[in-house]
Write a protein that holds these residues in place. Structure first.
Motif, PDB file in Angstrom:
ATOM      1  N   ALA A 163       0.828  -1.207   0.000  1.00 15.31           N
ATOM      2  CA  ALA A 163       0.000   0.000   0.000  1.00 15.31           C
ATOM      3  C   ALA A 163       0.863   1.258   0.000  1.00 15.31           C
ATOM      4  N   MET A 164       1.923   1.256   0.826  1.00 15.44           N
ATOM      5  CA  MET A 164       2.807   2.437   0.900  1.00 15.44           C
ATOM      6  C   MET A 164       3.478   2.708  -0.446  1.00 15.44           C
ATOM      7  N   VAL A 165       4.004   1.663  -1.064  1.00 17.61           N
ATOM      8  CA  VAL A 165       4.697   1.830  -2.337  1.00 17.61           C
ATOM      9  C   VAL A 165       3.743   2.335  -3.413  1.00 17.61           C
ATOM     10  N   VAL A 166       2.535   1.758  -3.462  1.00 15.68           N
ATOM     11  CA  VAL A 166       1.556   2.179  -4.467  1.00 15.68           C
ATOM     12  C   VAL A 166       1.119   3.621  -4.221  1.00 15.68           C
ATOM     13  N   LEU A 167       0.923   4.003  -2.960  1.00 14.20           N
ATOM     14  CA  LEU A 167       0.546   5.385  -2.642  1.00 14.20           C
ATOM     15  C   LEU A 167       1.609   6.377  -3.106  1.00 14.20           C
ATOM     16  N   VAL A 168       2.869   6.050  -2.819  1.00 14.13           N
ATOM     17  CA  VAL A 168       3.967   6.937  -3.241  1.00 14.13           C
ATOM     18  C   VAL A 168       4.035   7.011  -4.763  1.00 14.13           C
ATOM     19  N   TYR A 169       3.915   5.845  -5.411  1.00 15.93           N
ATOM     20  CA  TYR A 169       3.942   5.819  -6.877  1.00 15.93           C
ATOM     21  C   TYR A 169       2.790   6.646  -7.449  1.00 15.93           C
ATOM     22  N   LEU A 170       1.597   6.466  -6.880  1.00 17.89           N
ATOM     23  CA  LEU A 170       0.433   7.195  -7.364  1.00 17.89           C
ATOM     24  C   LEU A 170       0.612   8.701  -7.173  1.00 17.89           C
ATOM     25  N   GLY A 171       1.166   9.080  -6.012  1.00 16.42           N
ATOM     26  CA  GLY A 171       1.410  10.492  -5.753  1.00 16.42           C
ATOM     27  C   GLY A 171       2.391  11.101  -6.742  1.00 16.42           C
ATOM     28  N   LEU A 172       3.490  10.384  -7.015  1.00 10.33           N
ATOM     29  CA  LEU A 172       4.485  10.886  -7.966  1.00 10.33           C
ATOM     30  C   LEU A 172       3.926  10.935  -9.385  1.00 10.33           C
ATOM     31  N   PHE A 173       3.123   9.933  -9.721  1.00 11.16           N
ATOM     32  CA  PHE A 173       2.521   9.891 -11.053  1.00 11.16           C
ATOM     33  C   PHE A 173       1.626  11.110 -11.275  1.00 11.16           C
ATOM     34  N   PHE A 174       0.735  11.387 -10.326  1.00 15.50           N
ATOM     35  CA  PHE A 174      -0.171  12.513 -10.499  1.00 15.50           C
ATOM     36  C   PHE A 174       0.523  13.852 -10.294  1.00 15.50           C
ATOM     37  N   HIS A 175       1.622  13.850  -9.561  1.00 13.92           N
ATOM     38  CA  HIS A 175       2.410  15.089  -9.458  1.00 13.92           C
ATOM     39  C   HIS A 175       2.945  15.480 -10.837  1.00 13.92           C
ATOM     40  N   ALA A 176       3.496  14.492 -11.541  1.00 10.34           N
ATOM     41  CA  ALA A 176       4.001  14.767 -12.895  1.00 10.34           C
ATOM     42  C   ALA A 176       2.859  15.131 -13.834  1.00 10.34           C
ATOM     43  N   TYR A 177       1.759  14.414 -13.729  1.00  9.71           N
ATOM     44  CA  TYR A 177       0.628  14.657 -14.627  1.00  9.71           C
ATOM     45  C   TYR A 177       0.015  16.036 -14.398  1.00  9.71           C
ATOM     46  N   SER A 178      -0.249  16.373 -13.142  1.00  8.38           N
ATOM     47  CA  SER A 178      -0.891  17.659 -12.862  1.00  8.38           C
ATOM     48  C   SER A 178       0.032  18.827 -13.199  1.00  8.38           C
ATOM     49  N   SER A 179       1.337  18.665 -12.941  1.00  9.04           N
ATOM     50  CA  SER A 179       2.278  19.740 -13.277  1.00  9.04           C
ATOM     51  C   SER A 179       2.296  19.995 -14.776  1.00  9.04           C
ATOM     52  N   ARG A 180       2.322  18.913 -15.560  1.00  7.93           N
ATOM     53  CA  ARG A 180       2.328  19.059 -17.008  1.00  7.93           C
ATOM     54  C   ARG A 180       1.002  19.621 -17.511  1.00  7.93           C
ATOM     55  N   SER A 181      -0.097  19.226 -16.877  1.00  9.08           N
ATOM     56  CA  SER A 181      -1.406  19.726 -17.291  1.00  9.08           C
ATOM     57  C   SER A 181      -1.508  21.225 -17.069  1.00  9.08           C
ATOM     58  N   VAL A 182      -1.086  21.684 -15.893  1.00 10.48           N
ATOM     59  CA  VAL A 182      -1.132  23.121 -15.601  1.00 10.48           C
ATOM     60  C   VAL A 182      -0.214  23.875 -16.553  1.00 10.48           C
ATOM     61  N   SER A 183       0.977  23.314 -16.795  1.00  9.87           N
ATOM     62  CA  SER A 183       1.909  23.953 -17.723  1.00  9.87           C
ATOM     63  C   SER A 183       1.307  24.049 -19.118  1.00  9.87           C
ATOM     64  N   TYR A 184       0.628  22.986 -19.548  1.00  9.69           N
ATOM     65  CA  TYR A 184       0.000  22.979 -20.864  1.00  9.69           C
ATOM     66  C   TYR A 184      -1.079  24.054 -20.965  1.00  9.69           C
ATOM     67  N   PHE A 185      -1.927  24.135 -19.949  1.00  8.98           N
ATOM     68  CA  PHE A 185      -3.004  25.123 -19.976  1.00  8.98           C
ATOM     69  C   PHE A 185      -2.441  26.545 -19.956  1.00  8.98           C
ATOM     70  N   LYS A 186      -1.379  26.769 -19.192  1.00  9.96           N
ATOM     71  CA  LYS A 186      -0.777  28.100 -19.153  1.00  9.96           C
ATOM     72  C   LYS A 186      -0.194  28.471 -20.507  1.00  9.96           C
ATOM     73  N   ARG A 187       0.488  27.521 -21.145  1.00  4.28           N
ATOM     74  CA  ARG A 187       1.059  27.795 -22.463  1.00  4.28           C
ATOM     75  C   ARG A 187      -0.036  27.996 -23.501  1.00  4.28           C
ATOM     76  N   MET A 188      -1.119  27.210 -23.393  1.00  6.18           N
ATOM     77  CA  MET A 188      -2.225  27.366 -24.325  1.00  6.18           C
ATOM     78  C   MET A 188      -2.888  28.730 -24.150  1.00  6.18           C
TER      79      MET A 188
END
Length: 369
Positions: A163-188
């Motif tokens: 559970a701990m490993v999956v939580l950390v992985y999920l957190g890092l995954f969505f950290h990268a995803y949300s950062s890129r999404s916000v960056s994309y919207f700002k550039r758009m």
């Protein structure tokens, strides 16, 4: 009204988003769907427990009922009010953490109840950003790690490690995803703003071009039609500009146009609108201004242009302008009719010797076109 628009109005309310609020619109609608779906899903569990199909601890059953009511009230409070989004997102996140913690403590027979915490992490990232998402991920990992030993049925060490490993992985995954999404919207958004500027601005003077200028004027006239507010239009035409281009070159003419544009811009109010509508022609829209007041403004502008100290290739450039003035009331004439009257007044100034202001009130019988 079709099904989609009806459903959208039901979920989100009558909410308008500006062109630069694309990401906020996504977050707002996502939260509305999340809350309404979460409340309904929780009510399904409550009903299943009430019918005996899904027996549940009474304490947690009461918690789920309260959760459903509060989330539905929060959703109703948010609908149609985009400025409440951030507060609603924080409140919903807090309610979810309490609800999931209650399930972890009181529903020990359900080994999969820990999955609710996994679902909470993407919502935290998408609704409140990477910093909040990372914080929620860290708190969840620490909370589960410390609280597991106090559960009625603790998870095995292997299960907690997974559970701990999956939580950390999920957190890092969505950290990268949300950062890129916000960056994309700002550039758009930045790209859209640049395109809008290119489409609406004259490249030489950076004033509104004719299309954007007349569009703004028509919009103001439409909005002021009920009040019948007065407005005045000034048509500024530089005198003997062709001679400057022919004798001194187009580079000199461009410098004159930029200097005149700057002079006019600095002399006007913030509410006034200035556009370059032709080669050496400028139009100025003065909202809430009577024609006589507009004529006084026109005279000040004429004097400011005449007093410009310009030189090109070491030789002085003298610039003057003829200004036509026309006034109207919103709702009685179209912008094209007012501009036509200002154009006629400008030609009277030309015929009168140039470098002067002429006023020709709008003929009340002239119907909008």
């Amino acid at each position: 009204m079709n099904t989609q628009s009806w459903l959208g109005r039901l979920l989100y309310g009558a909410t308008h988003f500006e062109d630069n609020e694309e990401y906020l619109a996504f977050q707002f609608r996502f939260l509305c769907v999340l809350m309404s779906a979460g409340a309904v899903a929780t009510l399904v569990f409550v009903l299943a427990a009430a019918t005996g199909d899904n027996p549940m601890d009474p304490t947690h059953l009461r918690m789920m009922s309260v959760f459903s009511v509060l989330v539905l009230a929060l959703w109703a409070w948010l609908r149609g009010h985009k400025h409440r989004f951030k507060a609603a997102a924080w409140l919903y996140l807090a309610l979810c953490m309490v609800e999931f913690s209650s399930a972890l403590v009181h529903v020990s027979a359900d080994e999969l109840r820990v999955l609710w915490f996994f679902l909470n992490i993407p919502g935290a990232y998408l609704l409140l950003g990477s910093r909040v998402g990372l914080t929620v991920t860290a708190l969840t990992v620490v909370g589960l790690g410390l609280g597991n030993a106090h559960l009625a049925r603790p998870y095995s060490p292997n299960a907690m490690m997974t559970a701990m490993v999956v939580l950390v992985y999920l957190g890092l995954f969505f950290h990268a995803y949300s950062s890129r999404s916000v960056s994309y919207f700002k550039r758009m958004r930045h790209s859209n703003e640049r395109l809008a500027t290119l489409a609406s601005r004259d490249p030489l003077t950076q004033l509104l071009n004719a299309r954007a200028y007349y569009q703004w004027c028509d919009h103001w006239l439409l909005g002021a039609a009920r009040s019948g507010a007065s407005c005045t239009v000034l048509f500024v035409d530089l005198d003997h500009f062709k001679r400057i281009n022919d004798e001194r070159g187009h580079a000199a003419g461009d410098e004159v146009l930029k200097a005149v544009a700057t002079t006019l811009s600095e002399a006007l109010r913030r509410s006034d609108v200035l556009g370059r509508i032709g080669g050496e022609e400028f139009s100025i829209f003065l909202p809430d201004t009577e024609p006589q007041q507009g004529a006084e403004v026109a005279e000040k502008l004429r004097q400011a242009i005449e007093q410009l100290s310009l030189s090109f290739d070491g030789r002085a450039l003298r610039v003057t302008a003829s200004v036509g003035v026309a006034g109207a009331q919103a709702g009685r004439s179209s912008m094209s009719a007012i501009q036509q009257q200002a154009d006629q007044a400008m030609y009277l100034a030309k015929a009168g010797g140039r470098n002067r202001v002429s006023m020709l009130p709008l003929d009340a019988s002239l119907s909008p076109t």
